[in-house]
Design a protein around this motif. Structure first.
Motif, PDB file in Angstrom:
ATOM      1  N   ILE A  51      -2.799   6.224  -2.960  1.00 28.16           N
ATOM      2  CA  ILE A  51      -3.449   6.390  -1.661  1.00 28.16           C
ATOM      3  C   ILE A  51      -4.969   6.362  -1.829  1.00 28.16           C
ATOM      4  CG2 ILE A  51      -3.826   7.979   0.281  1.00 28.16           C
ATOM      5  CD1 ILE A  51      -0.886   8.776   0.057  1.00 28.16           C
TER       6      ILE A  51
ATOM      7  N   TYR B 286       9.566   3.526  -3.384  1.00 30.45           N
ATOM      8  CA  TYR B 286      10.588   3.001  -2.459  1.00 30.45           C
ATOM      9  C   TYR B 286      11.049   1.586  -2.803  1.00 30.45           C
ATOM     10  CZ  TYR B 286       8.750   6.864   0.318  1.00 30.45           C
ATOM     11  OH  TYR B 286       8.329   8.073   0.735  1.00 30.45           O
TER      12      TYR B 286
ATOM     13  N   ILE C  84       1.393   8.930  -6.354  1.00 32.00           N
ATOM     14  CA  ILE C  84       1.178   8.634  -4.932  1.00 32.00           C
ATOM     15  C   ILE C  84      -0.281   8.881  -4.571  1.00 32.00           C
ATOM     16  CG2 ILE C  84       1.758   9.308  -2.556  1.00 32.00           C
ATOM     17  CD1 ILE C  84       4.577   9.805  -3.435  1.00 32.00           C
TER      18      ILE C  84
ATOM     19  N   ASP D 228      12.316  13.113   5.748  1.00 29.71           N
ATOM     20  CA  ASP D 228      11.245  14.057   6.041  1.00 29.71           C
ATOM     21  C   ASP D 228      10.072  13.387   6.748  1.00 29.71           C
ATOM     22  OD1 ASP D 228      12.721  15.972   4.819  1.00 29.71           O
ATOM     23  OD2 ASP D 228      11.838  15.642   2.847  1.00 29.71           O
ATOM     24  N   PRO D 229       9.341  14.185   7.515  1.00 29.65           N
ATOM     25  CA  PRO D 229       8.135  13.633   8.121  1.00 29.65           C
ATOM     26  C   PRO D 229       7.076  13.369   7.049  1.00 29.65           C
ATOM     27  CG  PRO D 229       8.492  15.930   8.806  1.00 29.65           C
ATOM     28  CD  PRO D 229       9.616  15.558   7.917  1.00 29.65           C
ATOM     29  N   GLY D 230       6.232  12.392   7.297  1.00 23.67           N
ATOM     30  CA  GLY D 230       5.104  12.130   6.409  1.00 23.67           C
ATOM     31  C   GLY D 230       5.444  11.394   5.133  1.00 23.67           C
TER      32      GLY D 230
ATOM     33  N   ASN E 276      13.540  10.960  12.276  1.00 23.22           N
ATOM     34  CA  ASN E 276      13.191  12.234  11.655  1.00 23.22           C
ATOM     35  C   ASN E 276      14.338  13.211  11.853  1.00 23.22           C
ATOM     36  OD1 ASN E 276      10.526  11.803  10.617  1.00 23.22           O
ATOM     37  ND2 ASN E 276       9.822  11.754  12.743  1.00 23.22           N
TER      38      ASN E 276
ATOM     39  N   SER F 203       0.822  -1.217   0.000  1.00 20.04           N
ATOM     40  CA  SER F 203       0.000   0.000   0.000  1.00 20.04           C
ATOM     41  C   SER F 203       0.851   1.259   0.000  1.00 20.04           C
ATOM     42  CB  SER F 203      -0.944  -0.007   1.201  1.00 20.04           C
ATOM     43  OG  SER F 203      -0.216   0.273   2.367  1.00 20.04           O
ATOM     44  N   ILE F 204       2.156   1.087   0.139  1.00 22.89           N
ATOM     45  CA  ILE F 204       3.030   2.264   0.071  1.00 22.89           C
ATOM     46  C   ILE F 204       3.632   2.346  -1.323  1.00 22.89           C
ATOM     47  CG2 ILE F 204       5.134   3.349   0.980  1.00 22.89           C
ATOM     48  CD1 ILE F 204       4.426   2.000   3.661  1.00 22.89           C
ATOM     49  N   TYR F 205       3.487   3.517  -1.914  1.00 23.18           N
ATOM     50  CA  TYR F 205       3.915   3.687  -3.289  1.00 23.18           C
ATOM     51  C   TYR F 205       5.429   3.926  -3.360  1.00 23.18           C
ATOM     52  CZ  TYR F 205       4.480   5.698  -7.907  1.00 23.18           C
ATOM     53  OH  TYR F 205       4.917   5.950  -9.167  1.00 23.18           O
TER      54      TYR F 205
ATOM     55  N   ALA G  24       5.946   8.122   5.027  1.00 25.11           N
ATOM     56  CA  ALA G  24       5.546   6.716   5.253  1.00 25.11           C
ATOM     57  C   ALA G  24       6.622   5.853   5.903  1.00 25.11           C
ATOM     58  CB  ALA G  24       5.062   6.068   3.959  1.00 25.11           C
ATOM     59  N   LYS G  25       7.528   6.489   6.642  1.00 25.30           N
ATOM     60  CA  LYS G  25       8.547   5.696   7.343  1.00 25.30           C
ATOM     61  C   LYS G  25       7.894   4.819   8.417  1.00 25.30           C
ATOM     62  CE  LYS G  25      11.008   9.136   8.889  1.00 25.30           C
ATOM     63  NZ  LYS G  25      10.146  10.242   8.396  1.00 25.30           N
ATOM     64  N   SER G  26       7.085   5.458   9.242  1.00 23.50           N
ATOM     65  CA  SER G  26       6.437   4.697  10.323  1.00 23.50           C
ATOM     66  C   SER G  26       5.562   3.604   9.743  1.00 23.50           C
ATOM     67  CB  SER G  26       5.586   5.615  11.191  1.00 23.50           C
ATOM     68  OG  SER G  26       6.382   6.606  11.778  1.00 23.50           O
ATOM     69  N   LYS G  27       4.852   3.953   8.690  1.00 24.62           N
ATOM     70  CA  LYS G  27       3.967   2.998   8.038  1.00 24.62           C
ATOM     71  C   LYS G  27       4.755   1.769   7.576  1.00 24.62           C
ATOM     72  CE  LYS G  27      -0.410   2.857   6.953  1.00 24.62           C
ATOM     73  NZ  LYS G  27      -1.231   3.798   6.223  1.00 24.62           N
TER      74      LYS G  27
HETATM   75  P1  ADP Z   1       6.597   9.328   8.724  1.00 26.49           P
HETATM   76  O1  ADP Z   1       6.744   8.275   9.748  1.00 26.49           O
HETATM   77  O2  ADP Z   1       7.644   9.246   7.652  1.00 26.49           O
HETATM   78  O3  ADP Z   1       6.520  10.689   9.298  1.00 26.49           O
HETATM   79  P2  ADP Z   1       3.985   8.153   8.218  1.00 26.49           P
HETATM   80  O4  ADP Z   1       4.385   6.734   8.115  1.00 26.49           O
HETATM   81  O5  ADP Z   1       3.337   8.581   9.475  1.00 26.49           O
HETATM   82  O6  ADP Z   1       5.239   9.087   7.919  1.00 26.49           O
HETATM   83  O7  ADP Z   1       3.105   8.471   6.944  1.00 26.49           O
HETATM   84  C1  ADP Z   1       2.141   9.484   6.875  1.00 26.49           C
HETATM   85  C2  ADP Z   1       0.998   9.070   5.952  1.00 26.49           C
HETATM   86  O8  ADP Z   1       1.302   9.328   4.590  1.00 26.49           O
HETATM   87  C3  ADP Z   1       0.679   7.613   6.064  1.00 26.49           C
HETATM   88  O9  ADP Z   1      -0.708   7.439   6.214  1.00 26.49           O
HETATM   89  C4  ADP Z   1       1.166   7.043   4.767  1.00 26.49           C
HETATM   90  O10 ADP Z   1       0.406   5.944   4.380  1.00 26.49           O
HETATM   91  C5  ADP Z   1       1.048   8.209   3.783  1.00 26.49           C
HETATM   92  N1  ADP Z   1       2.063   8.134   2.705  1.00 26.49           N
HETATM   93  C6  ADP Z   1       3.196   8.873   2.619  1.00 26.49           C
HETATM   94  N2  ADP Z   1       3.932   8.511   1.543  1.00 26.49           N
HETATM   95  C7  ADP Z   1       3.247   7.532   0.930  1.00 26.49           C
HETATM   96  C8  ADP Z   1       3.489   6.715  -0.233  1.00 26.49           C
HETATM   97  N3  ADP Z   1       4.598   6.842  -0.955  1.00 26.49           N
HETATM   98  N4  ADP Z   1       2.564   5.788  -0.542  1.00 26.49           N
HETATM   99  C9  ADP Z   1       1.467   5.639   0.203  1.00 26.49           C
HETATM  100  N5  ADP Z   1       1.183   6.354   1.294  1.00 26.49           N
HETATM  101  C10 ADP Z   1       2.048   7.291   1.670  1.00 26.49           C
END
Ligand code: ADP
Ligand code: MG
Length: 679
Positions: A483, A290, A479, A327-329, A435, A286-288, A331-334
Motif C-alpha cells: 500500500i 488474493y 500489505i 470482513d470489511p476493509g 459484508n 495494486s491489491i496485494y 479490498a472487496k470493493s476495490k
Molecule cells: P471492503 O469493500 O472489503 O470493505 P475496500 O475495498 O473498501 O474494502 O478496501 C479498503 C481499503 O483497504 C482500500 O483502500 C484498499 O485498497 C485497502 N486494502 C485492503 N486490503 C488490501 C490489500 N490486500 N492490498 C492493497 N490494499 C488493500
C-alpha cells in the motif's frame, strides 16, 4: 424546393414502383418504404447530400411524391382511407464525415440534421397518442381551423382567419393522431473507456416503429436532432432525436476494433508459457495477495463456452458468477472497481441501488411516459454479454433479489406487472461482494448464516471466496509495504502496473470471447468426472456434498481456462486449474471446522446459531460416550440422559440424530447404538 431536386426524387421513386406496389398490397401491416442511403448516393449524390443537411424538407417531398402514386388508392380503399400515407425511411447512412456520432458528440451543430448514432435501450415508454393534425374551432364564430403538428410542442392557430380573434377550442375527436413511443438510449458500455459514465439521449419513434424495440436492445438509429423548449422560460433546451429509422444490432464484444497487427500481438501473447500469471497479475495489481480470487476473476472475464445447446433445446449458461464475502476493509470493493475498469464491457453498481436504475429491470409510472408505464433496464440488462460488478450484494431490495434468481440461472429477467409481460435478456456474469451481518466473518458459521443472501441465490455462484482479515505479522508487513508503495515514488509504482496493459488486455479478452469456443477433450472430461465423483463419495451415508451445479461450474471454469490461451481444446491442464480453484474454495467454505467434514450443504443451509449449537452439543455427547465405551458406540438412552441436563429435549435429540445419520456424520452399527463416522 429546387425543381431539379423534386424531379430527381420523382425519378428515383419511379424506379421503386414495384416495391411500392408490394407495400400497398400489404398495407397497413407495412407502412414504410425503406431506402438505402448508399443507393441514393450512387443515384444522385447532390440529392443524397441535401437529405443529410435538410432532412425535413427532403423527407416531406419524398412523402408527398410517394402519396401521389395511384397504386396506393386501392390499398387506401381497403382500410377506408382516401390514400394511405407511407413513411419514407433511410438506412445505411454514411459512417464517416461526422454523420455517425457517439451520443456524447451530438451537439448543437446537429440541430435539424440527419444523423446516425447507436446505443442500448435504457428506458422505453408506453405507446402514446400524439396529435398530428389538430382541429380547432374559433370560440366566437365557430370557424374550423386545422393546424398540422409537425413538432413536439403543441401549436395553436395564431388568429381566426374568419373573425381575427385568437380564442380557440381544441377538438380531439376530429383531430388526427399517430402512435409514438419515447425511448432513451445510452452509449454501449463496450465503447467506453474504463469507468467512464455512459451518456444518454431521448428518441421518439412513431407509428409502425413503435413497439419494435425493448429495453436492453442495442440499436442504431437514424434521425433528426430536435429541441424541446424549457417548460419554464429560459434559454436552455432539451434535445431529442426524432427517429427516422431504427435498426437492431446484436453485437457484443465485436465492437472493440482489433487491427491485424494487434491480432498478431494477441496470438503471440497467447503462446507465452507464463500467460496465466500474466493475466492474473494484470488484475488489480495494486491489491496485494488474493491470487486465487484474481485467477478466478481472470477466468470469469473470459467465460465458458458460449452457444451450447442441450438436446432438449435448453441452453447452458456460459457465464461464471463469483461471490466475494468477508470482513470489511479487505479490498472487496476495490477489487470490483478494478474489474469494472479492465473488463471490455462492464458496469459497477451497489446492491443498495443508489443509482436509481436498479439491478434488474423495472416497470414504473413516470414523467418519461407522461404518467404511463415506463420499462427501465437495470445493470444486468445493460451489461448483457459482459460483467456486472455488484457491491453490497446483501443489501439488494426484495424485487431485485427475486429477479436475480432467474437472471443468474436462466439469464433472463421477466416482468409481469399491471398487464405488462415482458422478458429481457441478461446474459451477464456477476461478480458480487457482500459484508457479513455481524461485521466479522466467522469460519465456524455457514455463509448463509452470516450474509443476508438467501441460500438459493448463494448456490448459483460458481465459486465463493470468503476473505478473512486475519492478523498475521508477516502478511501485514507485506500489505503495508504494498500500500505504501502505491502512494510512493514513480519508481516504486512500476511493480504496480499490470503486466498486460489495460487496453491490450481488453482486446485480448474480446478476441478470445469472440473467436474461441473450446471443446472438452476426453481426458479433461475424465479428470473432471473423477473429481466430481470423489467429491460426492467423500461424504458417508449418502449426504449430498456436491450437486450437478458444481459439475457445470467445473466445466465452465475449465473452458474459460482454455480460452485464456486461445485454445479450441479443453485439456487436462485446464481441468486441473478448475479443480484447484474449486478445491481451494471448498476448503474455505464447505469444510466444517466443527466436524472436520466437507459439506457443500454448508453453502446453502442456514441453521440458526442456536440450532447449530445444539447439533454441536449432541455431536459432542455422542463422541464422548462412544469414546468411553468398549464397543465405541453410544446408546440412545445414554445420549438423552446426558443431554437433558444441558437443555436439549428427547425429541430434539431424536431429530438431530436423524439428521446426523442422514448426513453421514454418525452411523448406527446396532439398533439404538451410534458411532461417529469421522474422527
Ligand atoms: P471492503 O469493500 O472489503 O470493505 P475496500 O475495498 O473498501 O474494502 O478496501 C479498503 C481499503 O483497504 C482500500 O483502500 C484498499 O485498497 C485497502 N486494502 C485492503 N486490503 C488490501 C490489500 N490486500 N492490498 C492493497 N490494499 C488493500
Ligand atoms: Mg466494500
Amino acid at each position: 424546393m429546387v425543381v431539379y431536386l423534386k424531379e430527381a426524387i420523382e425519378k428515383f421513386l419511379d424506379k421503386k414502383d414495384k416495391e411500392i406496389q408490394a407495400l400497398a398490397s400489404v398495407y397497413p401491416d407495412k407502412k414504410s418504404l425503406l431506402i438505402d442511403y448508399q443507393e441514393l448516393e450512387e443515384y444522385d449524390h447532390v440529392l443524397a447530400e441535401k437529405l443529410l443537411s435538410e432532412p425535413d424538407e427532403l423527407i416531406a417531398t419524398f412523402t408527398a411524391i410517394l402519396s401521389e402514386k395511384d397504386m396506393l388508392v386501392s390499398a387506401g380503399g381497403m382500410v377506408g382511407l382516401e390514400k394511405p400515407v407511407l413513411h419514407v425511411r433511410f438506412k445505411n447512412l454514411p459512417k464517416e464525415r461526422g454523420y455517425t456520432v457517439m451520443v456524447r458528440d451530438i451537439n448543437s451543430d446537429y440541430i435539424g440534421r440527419l444523423l446516425s448514432t447507436e446505443g442500448v435501450v435504457n428506458r422505453i415508454s408506453d405507446v402514446l397518442p400524439k396529435v398530428y393534425k389538430a382541429i380547432f374551432y374559433c370560440n366566437r364564430c365557430n370557424e374550423r381551423t386545422p393546424v398540422m403538428q409537425d413538432r413536439r410542442i403543441f401549436k395553436e392557430p395564431y388568429k381566426c382567419n374568419h373573425c381575427g380573434r385568437n380564442e380557440f377550442r381544441f377538438s380531439p375527436e376530429e383531430s388526427e393522431w399517430i402512435d409514438i413511443q419515447k425511448i432513451e438510449i445510452q452509449e454501449p458500455l463496450e465503447m467506453l473507456k474504463g469507468g467512464e459514465q455512459a451518456r444518454r439521449i431521448e428518441l421518439w419513434v412513431e407509428d409502425d416503429f413503435t413497439d419494435v424495440v425493448t429495453a436492453g436492445d442495442k440499436i442504431v438509429i437514424n434521425g433528426i436532432l430536435r429541441l424541446l423548449p424549457p417548460k419554464i422560460k429560459g434559454s436552455v433546451f432539451q434535445k431529442f432525436i426524432e427517429a427516422n429509422y431504427v435498426e437492431g444490432i446484436q453485437k457484443e464484444f465485436e465492437d472493440i476494433e482489433i487491427t491485424k497487427q494487434e491480432e498478431d500481438e494477441i496470438k503471440k501473447l497467447s503462446r507465452d508459457p507464463t500467460i496465466y500469471d500474466k493475466v492474473t497479475n494484470s488484475i488489480a495489481p495494486s491489491i496485494y495477495g488474493y491470487r486465487e480470487v484474481k485467477e478466478a476473476i481472470a477466468l470469469q472475464l473470459f467465460g465458458g463456452r458460449t452457444g451450447k445447446k442441450l438436446p432438449d433445446g435448453t441452453s447452458v449458461r456460459p457465464d461464471i458468477h463469483l461471490l466475494l464475502v468477508g470482513d470489511p476493509g479487505v479490498a472487496k470493493s476495490k477489487m470490483l472497481q478494478y474489474v469494472d475498469n479492465i473488463a471490455p464491457k462492464s458496469i459497477y453498481v451497489t446492491g443498495k441501488g443508489t443509482t436509481g436504475a436498479g439491478l434488474t429491470a423495472t416497470a414504473e409510472k413516470d414523467e418519461f411516459s407522461e404518467g404511463a408505464w415506463t420499462l427501465k433496464a437495470g445493470a444486468l440488462v445493460l451489461a448483457g454479454g459482459g460483467i456486472a460488478a455488484i457491491d453490497e450484494f446483501d443489501k439488494m431490495n426484495k424485487e431485485d433479489r427475486s429477479a436475480m434468481h432467474e437472471a443468474m440461472e436462466q439469464q433472463t429477467i421477466s416482468i409481469a406487472k399491471a398487464g405488462i409481460i415482458t422478458k429481457f435478456k441478461a446474459n451477464t456474469s456477476i461478480l458480487a461482494a457482500a459484508n457479513p451481518k455481524f461485521s466479522r466473518f466467522d469460519p465456524y458459521k455457514t455463509p448463509a448464516e452470516q450474509f443476508d443472501i438467501p441460500p438459493t441465490l448463494i448456490s448459483r455462484f460458481d465459486l465463493i471466496f470468503p476473505i478473512k482479515d486475519v492478523i498475521d505479522m508477516e502478511q501485514d508487513k507485506k500489505i503495508a509495504d504494498h500500500i505504501l508503495k502505491m502512494h510512493g515514488t514513480e519508481n516504486d509504482m512500476q511493480g504496480m502496473t499490470p503486466e498486460i496493459p489495460a487496453d491490450m488486455f481488453r482486446k485480448y479478452i474480446s478476441y478470445s470471447r469472440k473467436n474461441i469456443k473450446p471443446i472438452l477433450t476426453e481426458d479433461a472430461m475424465a479428470k473432471i468426472k473423477d473429481f466430481y465423483v470423489t467429491l460426492r463419495a467423500s461424504s458417508q451415508g449418502g449426504a449430498v456434498t456436491a450437486t450437478p451445479r458444481q459439475l457445470e461450474a467445473l466445466i465452465r471454469l475449465a473452458e474459460a481456462s482454455a480460452k485464456v490461451r486461445l485454445s479450441q481444446k479443453v485439456t487436462v491442464d485446464d481441468a486441473e486449474r478448475a479443480i484447484k480453484l474449486t478445491n481451494f474454495v471448498l476448503l474455505e467454505v464447505a469444510y466444517d471446522k466443527k466436524t472436520g467434514v466437507f459439506d457443500i450443504d454448508r453453502i446453502a443451509t442456514d441453521h440458526s446459531k442456536a440450532a447449530r449449537d445444539k447439533i454441536k452439543t449432541v455431536q459432542d455427547a455422542i463422541k464422548e460416550l462412544a469414546a468411553a465405551s468398549e464397543a465405541k458406540t453410544a446408546s440412545f438412552e445414554d445420549i438423552v440422559k446426558s443431554l437433558v441436563s444441558q437443555g436439549v429435549s428427547q425429541s430434539e435429540v431424536e431429530k438431530i440424530i436423524g439428521e446426523l445419520k442422514l448426513k453421514g456424520f454418525i452411523y448406527e452399527p446396532r439398533h439404538g447404538q451410534y458411532s461417529f463416522a469421522v474422527e
